[in-house]
Design an enzyme around this catalytic site. Structure first.
Site, PDB file in Angstrom:
ATOM      1  N   ASP A 246       0.849  -1.194   0.000  1.00 24.19           N
ATOM      2  CA  ASP A 246       0.000   0.000   0.000  1.00 24.19           C
ATOM      3  C   ASP A 246       0.884   1.244   0.000  1.00 24.19           C
ATOM      4  O   ASP A 246       1.823   1.323   0.786  1.00 24.19           O
ATOM      5  CB  ASP A 246      -0.882  -0.032   1.256  1.00 24.19           C
ATOM      6  CG  ASP A 246      -2.109   0.866   1.132  1.00 24.19           C
ATOM      7  OD1 ASP A 246      -2.110   1.757   0.272  1.00 24.19           O
ATOM      8  OD2 ASP A 246      -3.055   0.653   1.916  1.00 24.19           O
ATOM      9  N   HIS A 344      -9.559  -1.658  -7.865  1.00 25.08           N
ATOM     10  CA  HIS A 344      -9.381  -0.473  -7.011  1.00 25.08           C
ATOM     11  C   HIS A 344      -8.488   0.562  -7.678  1.00 25.08           C
ATOM     12  O   HIS A 344      -8.817   1.747  -7.688  1.00 25.08           O
ATOM     13  CB  HIS A 344      -8.814  -0.905  -5.657  1.00 25.08           C
ATOM     14  CG  HIS A 344      -8.646   0.196  -4.663  1.00 25.08           C
ATOM     15  ND1 HIS A 344      -9.705   0.921  -4.162  1.00 25.08           N
ATOM     16  CD2 HIS A 344      -7.522   0.705  -4.064  1.00 25.08           C
ATOM     17  CE1 HIS A 344      -9.257   1.820  -3.287  1.00 25.08           C
ATOM     18  NE2 HIS A 344      -7.932   1.721  -3.213  1.00 25.08           N
TER      19      HIS A 344
HETATM   20  C1  HEM Z   1      -9.332  -0.279   3.535  1.00 23.25           C
HETATM   21  C2  HEM Z   1      -9.418   0.486   2.476  1.00 23.25           C
HETATM   22  C3  HEM Z   1      -8.393   0.556   1.378  1.00 23.25           C
HETATM   23  C4  HEM Z   1      -7.406  -0.303   1.058  1.00 23.25           C
HETATM   24  C5  HEM Z   1      -7.055  -1.613   1.726  1.00 23.25           C
HETATM   25  C6  HEM Z   1      -6.704   0.253  -0.078  1.00 23.25           C
HETATM   26  C7  HEM Z   1      -5.619  -0.356  -0.708  1.00 23.25           C
HETATM   27  C8  HEM Z   1      -4.968   0.157  -1.803  1.00 23.25           C
HETATM   28  C9  HEM Z   1      -3.897  -0.502  -2.491  1.00 23.25           C
HETATM   29  C10 HEM Z   1      -3.316  -1.849  -2.127  1.00 23.25           C
HETATM   30  C11 HEM Z   1      -3.507   0.290  -3.515  1.00 23.25           C
HETATM   31  C12 HEM Z   1      -2.420   0.006  -4.535  1.00 23.25           C
HETATM   32  C13 HEM Z   1      -1.069   0.476  -4.135  1.00 23.25           C
HETATM   33  C14 HEM Z   1      -0.905   1.968  -4.155  1.00 23.25           C
HETATM   34  O1  HEM Z   1      -0.812   2.598  -5.214  1.00 23.25           O
HETATM   35  O2  HEM Z   1      -0.868   2.516  -3.063  1.00 23.25           O
HETATM   36  C15 HEM Z   1      -4.318   1.487  -3.440  1.00 23.25           C
HETATM   37  C16 HEM Z   1      -4.209   2.537  -4.290  1.00 23.25           C
HETATM   38  C17 HEM Z   1      -4.960   3.687  -4.179  1.00 23.25           C
HETATM   39  N1  HEM Z   1      -6.009   3.910  -3.318  1.00 23.25           N
HETATM   40 FE1  HEM Z   1      -6.686   2.643  -1.925  1.00 23.25          FE
HETATM   41  N2  HEM Z   1      -7.263   1.443  -0.409  1.00 23.25           N
HETATM   42  C18 HEM Z   1      -8.304   1.656   0.451  1.00 23.25           C
HETATM   43  C19 HEM Z   1      -9.151   2.741   0.450  1.00 23.25           C
HETATM   44  C20 HEM Z   1      -9.019   3.831  -0.361  1.00 23.25           C
HETATM   45  C21 HEM Z   1      -9.861   4.983  -0.319  1.00 23.25           C
HETATM   46  C22 HEM Z   1     -11.041   5.198   0.637  1.00 23.25           C
HETATM   47  C23 HEM Z   1      -9.383   5.850  -1.252  1.00 23.25           C
HETATM   48  C24 HEM Z   1      -9.856   7.220  -1.633  1.00 23.25           C
HETATM   49  C25 HEM Z   1     -10.963   7.800  -1.274  1.00 23.25           C
HETATM   50  C26 HEM Z   1      -8.262   5.215  -1.891  1.00 23.25           C
HETATM   51  C27 HEM Z   1      -7.500   5.786  -2.883  1.00 23.25           C
HETATM   52  C28 HEM Z   1      -6.466   5.163  -3.522  1.00 23.25           C
HETATM   53  C29 HEM Z   1      -5.685   5.810  -4.558  1.00 23.25           C
HETATM   54  C30 HEM Z   1      -5.862   7.222  -5.070  1.00 23.25           C
HETATM   55  C31 HEM Z   1      -4.751   4.870  -4.979  1.00 23.25           C
HETATM   56  C32 HEM Z   1      -3.698   5.035  -6.076  1.00 23.25           C
HETATM   57  C33 HEM Z   1      -4.323   4.704  -7.384  1.00 23.25           C
HETATM   58  C34 HEM Z   1      -3.318   4.884  -8.513  1.00 23.25           C
HETATM   59  O3  HEM Z   1      -3.043   6.008  -8.838  1.00 23.25           O
HETATM   60  O4  HEM Z   1      -2.837   3.859  -9.008  1.00 23.25           O
HETATM   61  N3  HEM Z   1      -8.070   3.990  -1.340  1.00 23.25           N
HETATM   62  N4  HEM Z   1      -5.204   1.368  -2.397  1.00 23.25           N
END
Ligand code: HEM
Ligand SMILES: [Cu+2]
Lengths: 434, 192
Positions: A246, A344
């Site tokens: 993450d 996601h």
């Molecule tokens: C328990 C809840 C969540 C989990 C486990 C989770 C997990 C992840 C993971 C594993 C990634 C891919 C690695 C990375 O680029 O960091 C990611 C990307 C991302 N997440 Fe989440 N996330 C969660 C909630 C959220 C929420 C609520 C938002 C926004 C409102 C969000 C926004 C993003 C964004 C903007 C990215 C990068 C996307 C990109 O540009 O590739 N995430 N998240």
């Protein structure tokens, strides 16, 4: 306000904080010299540091190796945002007490400022009853923000940023009052949980005649990569409790500064902000439960499809290395997208490069409720300059469609305006309250 | 660490302090400043580091801090005044009749040794505000003036803080002691 807050080189640009080359760049002596005047209401402010034979202080100084574990407190912007995330978080939301007005808020902010400036330097707070617990600063930062109710108490509703209000309800939400809202927030981060515990205790105790603790959220994270590498990607990736890497694609400092710190550029993009808020930020806190008991039913390929990335190293399903650019157009031999339509990472992206924000999340892991085997999730914290323009569009997209929603549930929500930083002669919130 | 030094009492000292303030404004550290050596005609100058006062609505409360004497002769603090209490005393802790620690007036004043310090702490020597004329609220500053044996004076501002300690029983020789509680939270006062 801005005039008396010149940008200083030692402000909290994340990558610099842990870089070995910077160690010793900010000497303890500088910090003490700078902090010795003004905050405690000393009127005849001749500066005196601690280390001299003629002016020995009552408290022992931290050991030399701890000096490098000090993150500077004073500066145009507060520390703890673009600071490389420390390992431990204690996030405290306060409710202001009945009858606390603008004058009382000034007194409260002066107390907080004085205590934070000492604790972050590895010194006991003024009335510290456990001074020994203060001697390991462990990169302690305390970042102070204010909620909508702060502006009502101060009778300054006209200075409230338009975005400073509770987020709209989302269909995925199962919000609980005990994790939501708050008039003041203290984001306390350090690499030593004793340090965060002591700071949280001192600060909530010192302001107890003004405010009471509404909720406390503790979190932890551990850097997956070497700190040097991590620094290059704005804090670097960590494992969350679903096992995912993450933090891969996040804002990078200093290049993405203008998406985090309110200033001329952000106002050009998103419209005018209140004058006091320049060099402040906007903070969203979402407490998101992971449904690990049902996540257990999901096999590894499906888990990887949910995010669009591999579990072993976080690489996109179209690549090999963590930082390979995902190919969102790639299709399988059968013509299906390799990174699923509702993955996601596809849903969390926008073609509009301004719909981005700094994610600074921590894991939480509490005692399971009766009949459950887990109580885990993320204290999901983001920083941006305008919640409505940067955060909400993405949160709406995820609310509409995101494979991950099936195993994640927001149970808390709060929005705060992070105050600008302060100089040794001022206090946090001066530009708002003065 | 926050230190307040003496206000000047002579032109020579005034000049010295002005120099110090200028240095301080440039962000120099005390290593560069002659704060420790300021004195004139053998008259010792003191400074106070990290002063503070315990918040209270009425009655008694106490002030603390570390007084430093950079001079070559001992300095004795013999009295203290503030605008927010009708009277102030210099107190120390002593063993009472039944073996418990009580605070009493410190005979002979508080000695700040030459080149040394006197620490005023909860549970130790302190400045006692005997009868507040107004509530002391956390975060406000109050001004306190110390008078030395030789008649010289030293004023400083001290911030008020919430504090649950410093609840010692008072063993004074005043008749109306029952009115003099540390604060409104029901301090026991041990009338002799
Ligand atoms: C328990 C809840 C969540 C989990 C486990 C989770 C997990 C992840 C993971 C594993 C990634 C891919 C690695 C990375 O680029 O960091 C990611 C990307 C991302 N997440 Fe989440 N996330 C969660 C909630 C959220 C929420 C609520 C938002 C926004 C409102 C969000 C926004 C993003 C964004 C903007 C990215 C990068 C996307 C990109 O540009 O590739 N995430 N998240
Ligand atoms: Cu006393």
């Amino acid at each position: 306000m801005t005039a008396e807050h010149p940008r200083s080189d030692d402000r909290t640009a994340g990558p610099e904080q842990h870089a070995p080359a910077r160690r010793g760049g900010v000497s303890r002596r500088d910090l003490l010299g700078a902090s010795a005047v003004g905050l405690s209401g000393v009127t005849v402010g001749v500066v005196a540091g601690r280390a001299s034979a003629t002016e020995p202080g009552p408290a022992p100084a931290p050991a030399p190796e701890q000096e490098s574990a000090v993150v500077p407190f004073h500066g145009a912007r507060q520390a703890g945002i673009t600071t490389v995330p420390q390992d431990h978080l204690t996030l405290v939301a306060l409710d202001l007490s009945e009858g606390v007005d603008r004058g009382a808020l000034v007194r409260m902010m002066r107390i907080l400022t004085d205590d934070i400036s000492r604790l972050t330097a590895g010194e006991p707070a003024l009335t510290d009853t456990e001074p020994e617990l203060a001697l390991s600063p462990a990169h302690l930062t305390v970042t102070v923000g204010v909620g909508p109710g702060f502006f009502d108490a101060a009778d300054l509703a006209d200075r409230r940023p338009a975005w400073l209000r509770p987020l709209p309800a989302f269909t995925v939400d199962e919000l609980e009052d005990r994790w939501s809202g708050g008039d003041v927030v203290l984001q306390i981060c350090a690499d030593d949980p004793i340090t965060t515990a002591h700071a949280a205790r001192i600060l909530s105790r010192e302001v107890r005649t003004f405010a009471s603790v509404r909720w406390t959220q503790r979190g932890f994270r551990r850097r997956e990569q070497a700190p040097e590498q991590a620094a290059e990607v704005g804090g670097g990736s960590v494992r969350n409790l679903m096992g995912q890497v993450d933090g891969t694609r996040n804002l990078v400092m200093p290049g993405d500064d203008a998406l985090v710190w309110i200033g001329a550029q952000s106002q050009e993009w998103f419209g005018p902000a209140p004058a006091w808020a320049v060099d402040g930020s906007a903070m969203v806190v979402r407490r998101i439960r992971m449904e690990l008991d049902t996540w257990d039913e999901v096999d590894r390929p499906a888990r990887e499809s949910t995010i669009g990335r591999r579990l072993d190293n976080g690489a996109p399903l179209t690549g090999e290395q963590e930082h390979d650019e995902p190919d969102l157009t790639a299709v399988t031999e059968l013509g299906f997208p390799v990174i699923e339509t509702f993955a996601h990472i596809r849903r969390a992206r926008s073609d509009d490069g301004r719909q981005r924000f700094l994610r600074r999340p921590y894991n939480f892991d509490e005692a399971p409720e009766p009949g459950r085997t887990s109580n885990s999730g993320l204290v999901f914290i983001t920083f941006q300059t305008d919640v409505d323009a940067q955060f909400l569009p993405i949160q709406r997209r995820l609310d509409e469609l995101d494979l991950l929603n099936q195993w994640t549930t927001p149970i808390g929500s709060a929005v705060f305006a992070v105050l600008p930083g302060c100089t040794p002669r001022s206090y946090l919130g001066a530009s708002l309250l003065a | 660490m926050r230190t307040t030094h003496a206000r000047s009492t002579t032109p020579a000292l005034a000049a010295a302090l002005t120099g110090l303030l200028a240095l301080a404004a440039c962000g120099t550290t005390e290593e560069d400043s002659p704060a420790g050596s300021v004195s004139t005609d053998g008259e010792a100058q003191v400074s106070i580091t990290d002063p503070w006062v315990k918040a209270a609505d009425e009655g008694m409360t106490a002030a603390f801090g570390t007084i430093t004497n950079p001079g070559e002769e001992d300095v004795v603090v013999t009295a203290a005044d503030t605008g927010v209490s009708t009277m102030m005393e210099l107190h120390e802790m002593a063993t009472g009749d039944s073996g418990e620690m009580v605070m009493t007036e410190k005979e002979g004043g508080i000695v700040v040794p030459a080149g040394g310090q006197a620490e005023l702490n909860p549970g130790g020597d302190h400045l006692m505000l005997m009868d507040l004329t107004e509530p002391l609220e956390p975060g406000q500053d109050i001004s306190i003036t110390l008078t030395m044996e030789d008649g010289s004076r030293f004023s400083f501002d001290a911030p008020v803080r919430s504090f649950d300690g410093a609840e010692e029983e008072y063993m004074g020789d005043m008749e109306d002691m029952d009115d003099m509680e540390m604060d409104d939270s029901g301090t026991e006062t041990d009338a002799p």
